[in-house]
Design an enzyme around this catalytic site. Structure first.
Site, mmCIF file in Angstrom:
data_model
loop_
_atom_site.group_PDB
_atom_site.id
_atom_site.type_symbol
_atom_site.label_atom_id
_atom_site.label_comp_id
_atom_site.label_asym_id
_atom_site.label_seq_id
_atom_site.Cartn_x
_atom_site.Cartn_y
_atom_site.Cartn_z
ATOM 1 N N GLY A 72 0.817 -1.198 0.000
ATOM 2 C CA GLY A 72 0.000 0.000 0.000
ATOM 3 C C GLY A 72 0.855 1.253 0.000
ATOM 4 O O GLY A 72 1.990 1.248 0.501
ATOM 5 N N GLY A 146 -5.065 -8.987 -6.280
ATOM 6 C CA GLY A 146 -3.788 -8.663 -6.887
ATOM 7 C C GLY A 146 -2.779 -9.743 -6.559
ATOM 8 O O GLY A 146 -3.130 -10.922 -6.426
ATOM 9 N N ILE A 148 -1.088 -10.306 -3.755
ATOM 10 C CA ILE A 148 -1.308 -10.957 -2.458
ATOM 11 C C ILE A 148 -2.557 -11.829 -2.510
ATOM 12 O O ILE A 148 -2.567 -12.955 -1.995
ATOM 13 C CB ILE A 148 -1.408 -9.903 -1.338
ATOM 14 C CG1 ILE A 148 -0.063 -9.207 -1.161
ATOM 15 C CG2 ILE A 148 -1.849 -10.552 -0.025
ATOM 16 C CD1 ILE A 148 -0.088 -8.057 -0.171
ATOM 17 N N ARG A 169 -10.700 -4.154 -8.921
ATOM 18 C CA ARG A 169 -11.284 -2.891 -9.380
ATOM 19 C C ARG A 169 -11.996 -3.060 -10.719
ATOM 20 O O ARG A 169 -13.048 -2.479 -10.953
ATOM 21 C CB ARG A 169 -10.178 -1.839 -9.486
ATOM 22 C CG ARG A 169 -10.671 -0.464 -9.910
ATOM 23 C CD ARG A 169 -9.556 0.557 -9.821
ATOM 24 N NE ARG A 169 -8.386 0.111 -10.587
ATOM 25 C CZ ARG A 169 -7.237 0.776 -10.623
ATOM 26 N NH1 ARG A 169 -7.095 1.876 -9.908
ATOM 27 N NH2 ARG A 169 -6.235 0.332 -11.354
ATOM 28 N N HIS A 275 -1.510 -5.761 13.111
ATOM 29 C CA HIS A 275 -0.929 -5.358 11.823
ATOM 30 C C HIS A 275 0.439 -6.013 11.610
ATOM 31 O O HIS A 275 1.473 -5.340 11.474
ATOM 32 C CB HIS A 275 -0.807 -3.835 11.731
ATOM 33 C CG HIS A 275 -0.728 -3.351 10.313
ATOM 34 N ND1 HIS A 275 -1.116 -2.087 9.916
ATOM 35 C CD2 HIS A 275 -0.295 -3.955 9.173
ATOM 36 C CE1 HIS A 275 -0.919 -1.934 8.615
ATOM 37 N NE2 HIS A 275 -0.420 -3.058 8.144
ATOM 38 N N GLY A 277 0.930 -8.534 9.139
ATOM 39 C CA GLY A 277 0.947 -9.281 7.886
ATOM 40 C C GLY A 277 2.284 -9.223 7.179
ATOM 41 O O GLY A 277 2.710 -10.201 6.554
#
Length: 312
Positions: A72, A146, A148, A169, A275, A277
């Protein structure tokens, strides 16, 4: 290419870096390693927060590339206004696939099989046996298909799931089957036993999982978020969790870090990890390989990989 390269790791610890570039080590310390105006390639410190990520950007007047070490890029979004036209923003596609996919499977299996309850029972010396759901024969929906998302599906295959539906998307076709557009979510959600959120945080996905989204889930569905906290409307999720209708496993939350008194900690049927990952032993070697490959291209004047945005 001229100009400094700012790295969050010492250059001598990254095999394969090209010669001829001036490497500066900066991992978010109070003092900059050199004049930011001389930086041409900026590798954002990993997991240091948005304030540190954007701190040098207003002074990086010679910048050509911003490279994140995360998939991200939302943590640098507020700094993009300082960049001149032509600066490229690259993400770390491929670096976190394995570790995030591992965690996604961990959260799914732990939630379905009741591992948190077993741990609480162990703390009390209680034998908490009983019937638990399996991942086998479940319908899984991956929202944000995507790199991942694809890695997660790789790891789902041995678990004999009934079906994997994929959403991104825009629609496309993969070797495994179709990828549906976001517009198809209303018809896909009622069929899903497990919904995995792997989408980046954008204006289109912020608050995507709202009351309407959650209301479409079947009773007993499991929501797993390994993307970004604000993709989910926390208040709407709390309402569903407190009703006992669905369960959730969250590696990310909104707000984050989650305050000690926040009701999400005590909500029934929720498993929360802080968090984690990306930050595993798999991160460093993959991040260093990415940087060596990207900077080799940069030094040779070749197009970079993972360009998600060029400032206009």
């Amino acid at each position: 290419m001229t100009g400094d390269v700012w790295l969050p790791f010492p250059a001598d610890e990254i095999p394969g870096l090209p010669e001829g570039l001036d490497y500066r080590f900066w991992n978010g310390e109070p003092d900059f390693p050199a004049d930011p105006a001389d930086c041409a390639y900026y590798v954002v410190p990993y997991m240091k927060g948005a304030d540190i990520a954007v701190q040098p950007l207003p002074r990086m007047t010679s910048l050509q590339v911003v490279q994140t070490l995360s998939a991200g890029v939302d943590h640098v979004q507020n700094g993009l206004k300082y960049l001149r036209p032509g600066v490229e923003l690259c993400n770390a596609r491929g670096v976190h696939d394995a570790s995030t996919a591992e965690l996604a499977l961990t959260l799914i299996l732990a939630s379905l099989r009741g591992v948190p309850d077993f741990v609480r029972g162990q703390d009390l010396g209680e034998w908490r046996s009983g019937f638990r759901p399996a991942l086998a024969d479940k319908n899984v929906l991956i929202v944000g298909y995507g790199a991942i998302g694809s890695a997660i599906e790789d790891r789902l295959v041995p678990f004999e799931v009934a079906r994997v539906a994929r959403v991104a998307r825009s629609a496309r076709t993969t070797e495994r089957g179709p990828v549906h557009p976001l517009a198809d979510l209303p018809e896909l959600l009622p069929e899903a036993d497990v919904v995995l959120l792997v989408t980046p945080l954008t204006e289109d996905t912020r608050g995507l999982v709202d009351a309407d989204f959650l209301a479409r889930l079947k009773d007993g569905a499991l929501l797993v978020n390994v993307s970004r906290g604000p993709v989910v409307d926390t208040k709407a999720l709390l309402t569903e969790l407190e009703s006992g209708r669905i369960t959730a496993a969250l590696d990310v939350t909104d707000p984050e870090p989650l305050p000690q008194e926040h009701p999400l900690w005590q909500a029934p049927g929720v498993l929360i990890s802080p968090h984690v990952g990306g930050p595993t032993s798999a991160f460093l070697p993959r991040a260093k390989r990415l940087l060596a490959a990207q900077l080799t291209r940069f030094a040779a004047g070749q197009p970079l990989d993972n360009v998600v945005l060029t400032i206009s």
